[in-house]
Design a protein around this motif. Structure first.
Motif, short mmCIF file in Angstrom:
data_model
loop_
_atom_site.label_atom_id
_atom_site.label_comp_id
_atom_site.label_asym_id
_atom_site.label_seq_id
_atom_site.Cartn_x
_atom_site.Cartn_y
_atom_site.Cartn_z
N THR A 1 -1.55 4.97 -6.91
CA THR A 1 -0.86 3.92 -6.15
C THR A 1 -0.98 2.61 -6.95
OG1 THR A 1 -2.81 3.20 -4.92
CG2 THR A 1 -1.49 4.97 -3.93
N TYR B 1 7.37 7.29 -3.60
CA TYR B 1 6.60 8.18 -4.48
C TYR B 1 7.50 8.51 -5.68
CZ TYR B 1 3.24 11.69 -5.98
OH TYR B 1 2.29 12.39 -6.70
N VAL C 1 3.33 5.23 -4.80
CA VAL C 1 2.73 6.02 -5.88
C VAL C 1 3.68 6.06 -7.07
CG1 VAL C 1 1.79 8.29 -6.52
CG2 VAL C 1 1.54 7.45 -4.18
N ASP D 1 0.83 -1.21 0.00
CA ASP D 1 0.00 0.00 0.00
C ASP D 1 0.87 1.27 0.00
OD1 ASP D 1 -2.29 1.46 -0.03
OD2 ASP D 1 -2.76 1.20 2.10
#
Ligand SMILES: NC(=O)c1ccc[n+]([C@@H]2O[C@H](COP(=O)([O-])OP(=O)(O)OC[C@H]3O[C@@H](n4cnc5c(N)ncnc54)[C@H](OP(=O)(O)O)[C@@H]3O)[C@@H](O)[C@H]2O)c1
Length: 284
Positions: free
Chosen positions: A216, A249, A182, A179
């Motif tokens: 994501t 990210y 990105v 999780d």
């Protein structure tokens, strides 16, 4: 424009051979044209008189690069430098590819071309070195950073990230995705089309080229499953233990392509186009 394509049977190379029109593409297999062989590259440029060389070859197993940094730099940096110098001697332009992993992820918004680089891994560092060296050796170089590529490679027919998820989900397996990571997953068909427009512009330099919109990997997998008619959804998982550190990210913004009027579709459209291609090829 006669084009010599190196690494032309992987995901992106396959898409370039399929999508580009009005261009003669010569794509010797790796057994005949290794990016690390100066002699073979020199001979291929002499025999083809190509005006453009596209280098899709790369050592991009991120964890193996961490364990074998010499190999990572040999393929992703030194070979690219030598290739760029050879192209310059033969008066050919070069297009070569780099990665979102040149960034550390601290910015937490999509990275533009002028944002500060700070690779966390040997892979990212080797690709960054390749960018700098190629541009220094041949001013007629396009360096294209991209991210999370998916598509069908002709040889070897490796399943893409999307294929692996869909196939596991159809077998009834639970899909667990780390999780909060990105990125800018990008369909190679859309990327290949944008690259042909970029080449037509003759505007050399550094470009980001990705499907639009940060997402994501969890949302991306959920959307791919939804569009494929799979009722189940992926489950968020904890961070995976890995050998090489990765940015959490690393979405990119295709800012400079946008200023040339070249836009790639949004990420959901990338999934749609890829699934349509799978259906055309007789896959579910
Ligand atoms: N895949 C991604 O998610 C991603 C993300 C960001 C950037 N990129 C960059 O985008 C570019 C294209 O990636 P891709 O996904 O299309 O890679 P790919 O599917 O792995 O294709 C790479 C191709 O290059 C060949 N190759 C590897 N080493 C070679 C060498 N020394 N000489 C000649 N050919 C060689 C490979 O052959 P074998 O199969 O025989 O090894 C393969 O056909 C690479 O520069 C990569 O670093 C990829």
């Amino acid at each position: 424009m006669k084009t010599l394509l190196i690494g032309g049977y992987g995901q992106l190379g396959t898409a370039i051979r399929r999508c580009w029109s009005g261009v003669e593409i010569v794509a010797p297999p790796r057994s005949e044209l290794d990016v690390e062989s100066h002699e073979k590259i020199d001979a291929a440029l002499r025999s083809t008189s190509a005006a453009l060389v596209i280098n899709c070859a790369s050592f991009h197993d991120v964890d193996r690069c961490e364990q074998e940094p010499e190999r990572a730099f040999a393929v992703n940096a030194y070979a690219v430098y030598d290739l760029a110098r050879t192209c310059a001697r033969h008066d050919a332009a070069l297009m070569t590819f780099s990665t979102d992993y040149v960034f550390d992820g601290a910015l937490r918004r999509p990275y533009a071309e002028e944002d500060t680089v700070n690779p966390l891994s040997a892979y990212g560092a080797s690709k960054l070195a390749g960018e700098v060296l190629a541009t220094a050796a041949n001013p007629r170089t396009y360096v294209v950073r991209t991210c999370g590529l998916y598509g069908r490679a002709e040889r070897p027919a490796k399943p893409s990230f999307v294929d692996r998820i869909l196939e596991s989900a159809r077998r009834g397996e639970e899909i667990v995705i780390e999780d909060g990571v990105v990125a800018s997953p990008t369909f190679v068909g859309h990327l290949a089309a944008a690259l042909q427009t970029l080449v037509a512009s003759n505007r050399y330099g550094l470009y980001h080229a990705v499907n639009r919109g940060p997402v994501t990997w969890l949302e991306f997998a959920a959307e791919a499953m939804r569009q494929s008619g799979i009722a189940a959804a992926p489950r968020p998982g904890p961070p995976r233990a890995r050998i090489a550190p990765r940015p959490s990210y690393s979405a990119l913004e295709s800012t400079r392509l946008g200023s040339l009027g070249v836009t790639l579709p949004e990420w959901r459209e990338g999934i749609r186009a890829y699934l349509a291609q799978r259906v055309q090829e007789g896959l579910q």
